[in-house]
Every structure is written in structure tokens, then in C-alpha cells.
Design a protein around this motif. Sequence first.
Motif: not given
Length: 145
Positions: A74-87, A58-68, A39-41
Amino acid sequence: MMSENGELSPDLHAEIKKLCGDGDLLAESGHFEDAVAQYNKALALIPFPKNDWEAATWILAAIADACFLSGLTTSAYEALQYAMTCPGGIGNPFLHLRLGQVLLDDGQGDRAADELMRAYMGAGLEIFAAEDARYLIFLKTRAEL
């Protein structure tokens, strides 16, 4: 990289979808760390600013899900926070569900209740069906559902 209408080029979109598909297969088999690497790639291929692109959501959602799912809250939280700034981030029931779960697990009950309620309002009880029952039980202590 980008077409004239502000969309990802077909080749770039296909490469991102392939990487995410590979990540999904890894996540489904419990290889969350390897999935996040895929997902990071894919995320790295998104042009800057990344949060202008729906694909980043949707990439950040996948990252957050896998991390969760692997306990990396912490990684899930960071990905979710970033995803909330996306369309489409704010208002996405799945993102609000995961964010509420991460916040509750972190002891932030008030914020967790707000996010879990957003998930419930967006998708109903069904969004909790495959989740640990404690999240819905918690929400029921804060609101009449």
C-alpha cells in the motif's frame, strides 16, 4: 532553498543526496524501514509543491522500491502514484515496473499488464532480469514479447 533558475540550492541538493545515500545503504542491507525514514527526511526538504521537482521523482522511486521489497505494497502504491505526478514519472520504466508489480500483487491484472508493458516498452526484457519471474510470465500471457 531555491536558486533563481528553479533548481534546488547546492546545499539543499547535497543534503538531500546524503540522506538518500544513507537510505540506499540501509536498503541494500535489508533495513527497509530505516531506509524509508531517510528517504522521507529527504522528501521533507523538497519545497512545495513537491511534484514540481525532479528530485521528488527519484526520492519517491526509492521509497516505493524499499516499501515494495519489504512487502508494504500500500505504501509502495501511494509513493508510485505520487511519483507519477512528478517530472519524468510517466514513462519511467522502473516506476512502471514497480507499479505493475504492486497492481498484479493486488489482483488488478488489467492495470498491471498495462504498467508492466510500459516498463517493457521503455527498457526491454532487461528490466525484468532481477525480478521475480512471475511478473514477466504474467506479461507474456497478455502480450507477445
